[in-house]
Design an enzyme around this catalytic site. Structure first.
Site, PDB file in Angstrom:
ATOM      1  N   TYR A 262      -5.355 -37.069 -15.607  1.00  0.00           N
ATOM      2  CA  TYR A 262      -6.240 -37.862 -16.283  1.00  0.00           C
ATOM      3  C   TYR A 262      -5.489 -38.237 -17.797  1.00  0.00           C
ATOM      4  O   TYR A 262      -5.461 -39.345 -18.007  1.00  0.00           O
ATOM      5  CB  TYR A 262      -7.651 -37.441 -16.340  1.00  0.00           C
ATOM      6  CG  TYR A 262      -8.520 -38.356 -17.045  1.00  0.00           C
ATOM      7  CD1 TYR A 262      -8.955 -39.289 -16.208  1.00  0.00           C
ATOM      8  CD2 TYR A 262      -9.161 -38.031 -18.238  1.00  0.00           C
ATOM      9  CE1 TYR A 262      -9.906 -40.209 -16.706  1.00  0.00           C
ATOM     10  CE2 TYR A 262      -9.934 -39.079 -18.958  1.00  0.00           C
ATOM     11  CZ  TYR A 262     -10.543 -40.157 -18.114  1.00  0.00           C
ATOM     12  OH  TYR A 262     -11.266 -41.038 -18.516  1.00  0.00           O
TER      13      TYR A 262
ATOM     14  N   SER B 192      -8.943 -43.262 -23.187  1.00  0.00           N
ATOM     15  CA  SER B 192      -9.796 -42.263 -23.388  1.00  0.00           C
ATOM     16  C   SER B 192      -9.097 -41.315 -24.586  1.00  0.00           C
ATOM     17  O   SER B 192      -7.951 -41.528 -24.638  1.00  0.00           O
ATOM     18  CB  SER B 192      -9.856 -41.303 -22.207  1.00  0.00           C
ATOM     19  OG  SER B 192     -10.600 -40.026 -22.472  1.00  0.00           O
TER      20      SER B 192
ATOM     21  N   GLY C 216     -14.206 -52.337 -11.936  1.00  0.00           N
ATOM     22  CA  GLY C 216     -15.165 -51.534 -12.078  1.00  0.00           C
ATOM     23  C   GLY C 216     -16.641 -51.832 -12.723  1.00  0.00           C
ATOM     24  O   GLY C 216     -17.119 -50.955 -13.414  1.00  0.00           O
ATOM     25  N   ALA C 217     -16.970 -52.795 -12.274  1.00  0.00           N
ATOM     26  CA  ALA C 217     -18.359 -53.408 -13.036  1.00  0.00           C
ATOM     27  C   ALA C 217     -19.644 -53.254 -12.181  1.00  0.00           C
ATOM     28  O   ALA C 217     -20.669 -53.754 -12.620  1.00  0.00           O
ATOM     29  CB  ALA C 217     -17.961 -54.924 -13.076  1.00  0.00           C
TER      30      ALA C 217
ATOM     31  N   ILE D  25     -19.966 -47.844 -17.508  1.00  0.00           N
ATOM     32  CA  ILE D  25     -19.699 -48.448 -18.660  1.00  0.00           C
ATOM     33  C   ILE D  25     -19.044 -49.849 -18.299  1.00  0.00           C
ATOM     34  O   ILE D  25     -19.443 -50.882 -18.932  1.00  0.00           O
ATOM     35  CB  ILE D  25     -18.243 -47.904 -19.240  1.00  0.00           C
ATOM     36  CG1 ILE D  25     -18.746 -46.527 -19.822  1.00  0.00           C
ATOM     37  CG2 ILE D  25     -17.862 -48.518 -20.349  1.00  0.00           C
ATOM     38  CD1 ILE D  25     -17.505 -45.443 -19.892  1.00  0.00           C
TER      39      ILE D  25
END
Ligand SMILES: NC(=O)c1ccc[n+]([C@@H]2O[C@H](COP(=O)([O-])OP(=O)(O)OC[C@H]3O[C@@H](n4cnc5c(N)ncnc54)[C@H](OP(=O)(O)O)[C@@H]3O)[C@@H](O)[C@H]2O)c1
Length: 299
Positions: free
Chosen positions: A171, A146, A17-18, A22
């Site tokens: 989530y 998270s 997820g680059a 973040i």
């Protein structure tokens, strides 16, 4: 502007997820420290844009891009194969990609999307790359969880949330699963030179909540996150710290906020639950006799 800190020179780091938020800030931070960065992204255009931006801002050309959709187990296997075939070591794996989904969706493998991308993808990818991580030791696995894991719970009989789906329930479950996985993994990797830690990045203004939530959800999350969140650069600090700091060499099985180890939810330390989840996950991803699954200490 190229950085004078070259402490990660010679280190190979994967960031999933680059291309956004973040993950992009993490990839840039590591690139600025001289690391060879392998960006894992699902979208070619967005991935190449981010790759060029990171090269330009860091002055580091050793920034690779591999395309993979982490909601697909076949794609994760291809990604791992691609990494295996590179004549490169692997010192850091940052499982950062993740997201939320307003309503229950299934992946092409028939799994609930949030659980599959936020948790099962790191579980599968990490296990497929363990031999390489061990061969490159000392090496580090960093899982981006998270604080939402605090309200998460795991019902082994309904991991796919077929009996009742809510966005934060999904989530929270996925992020709690990631913490449970990190602790079990850390224990299984004792003595190998590979560490595993997880973190909460803070409340960060990114694209999270911009896909999978519909147009109304998009407007709401944009308003909340862009108004209240810290910058992606700030949010990436703990990931970069865990990937690179000599201070935590050998530290494993911990949960960090603002680069400080803190207690995670009490349920996350339940070793029976950690093992049950691990065993169930190996079935869900059809993983047997690979990586840490075959080196579990007898208990
Ligand atoms: N932002 C926060 O306040 C916050 C708080 C706690 C934890 N986190 C965690 O931080 C991590 C990064 O999120 P972010 O806030 O930076 O959000 P983001 O800007 O939306 O970035 C998420 C990244 O994950 C990628 N991704 C999502 N699904 C994927 C898939 N199926 N295959 C491959 N890549 C996929 C996205 O790709 P696309 O760009 O193609 O969608 C994007 O690159 C997530 O794990 C998130 O849960 C964030």
């Amino acid at each position: 502007m190229p950085n004078s800190n070259t402490s990660m020179q010679g280190k190979v780091c994967i960031v999933t997820g680059a291309n956004s938020g973040i993950g992009k800030a993490t990839a840039l931070g590591l690139a600025q420290m001289g690391a060879t960065v392998v960006m894992v992204c699902r979208n070619k255009v967005k991935g190449e844009e981010a790759q060029n931006e990171i090269k330009e801002k860091s002055g580091n050309d050793a920034i690779d891009l591999i395309l993979a959709d982490l909601s697909s187990q076949e794609s994760i296997h291809q990604l791992a194969e691609n990494i295996q075939q590179r004549n490169q070591q692997l010192h850091v794996l940052i499982n950062n990609a993740g997201g939320v989904n307003l309503s229950r969706r299934e992946t092409m493998d028939g799994l609930e999307m949030t659980f599959a991308v936020n948790y099962l993808a790191p579980f599968l990818l990490t296990n497929l790359l363990l031999d390489k991580l061990k061969a490159s030791a000392p090496s580090r696995i960093v899982n981006v969880s998270s604080e939402s894991h605090q309200s998460g719970y795991i019902r082994m009989d309904d991991l796919q949330l077929e009996k009742g789906y809510r966005i934060m329930r999904a989530y929270g479950q996925s992020k709690l699963a990631l913490v449970l996985f990190t602790y079990e993994l850390a224990r299984r990797l004792q003595g190998t030179g590979v560490t595993a830690n997880c973190l909460h990045p803070g409340f960060v203004a990114t694209n999270i909540g911009q896909s999978g939530v519909g147009s109304i959800g998009r407007s709401i999350t944009k308003l909340i996150f862009s108004g209240l969140g810290i910058s992606p650069e700030e949010g990436a600090k703990t990931s970069i710290y865990l990937a690179s700091s000599p201070e935590i060499e050998g530290v494993t099985g911990k949960y960090f906020i603002k680069s400080i180890p803190v207690r995670s939810a009490p349920i996350s330390y339940d070793e029976t639950l950690q093992r049950q989840l691990w065993d169930e996950s190996t079935k869900l991803v059809n993983l047997h006799n690979v990586g840490a699954t075959s080196t579990a200490p007898s208990r």
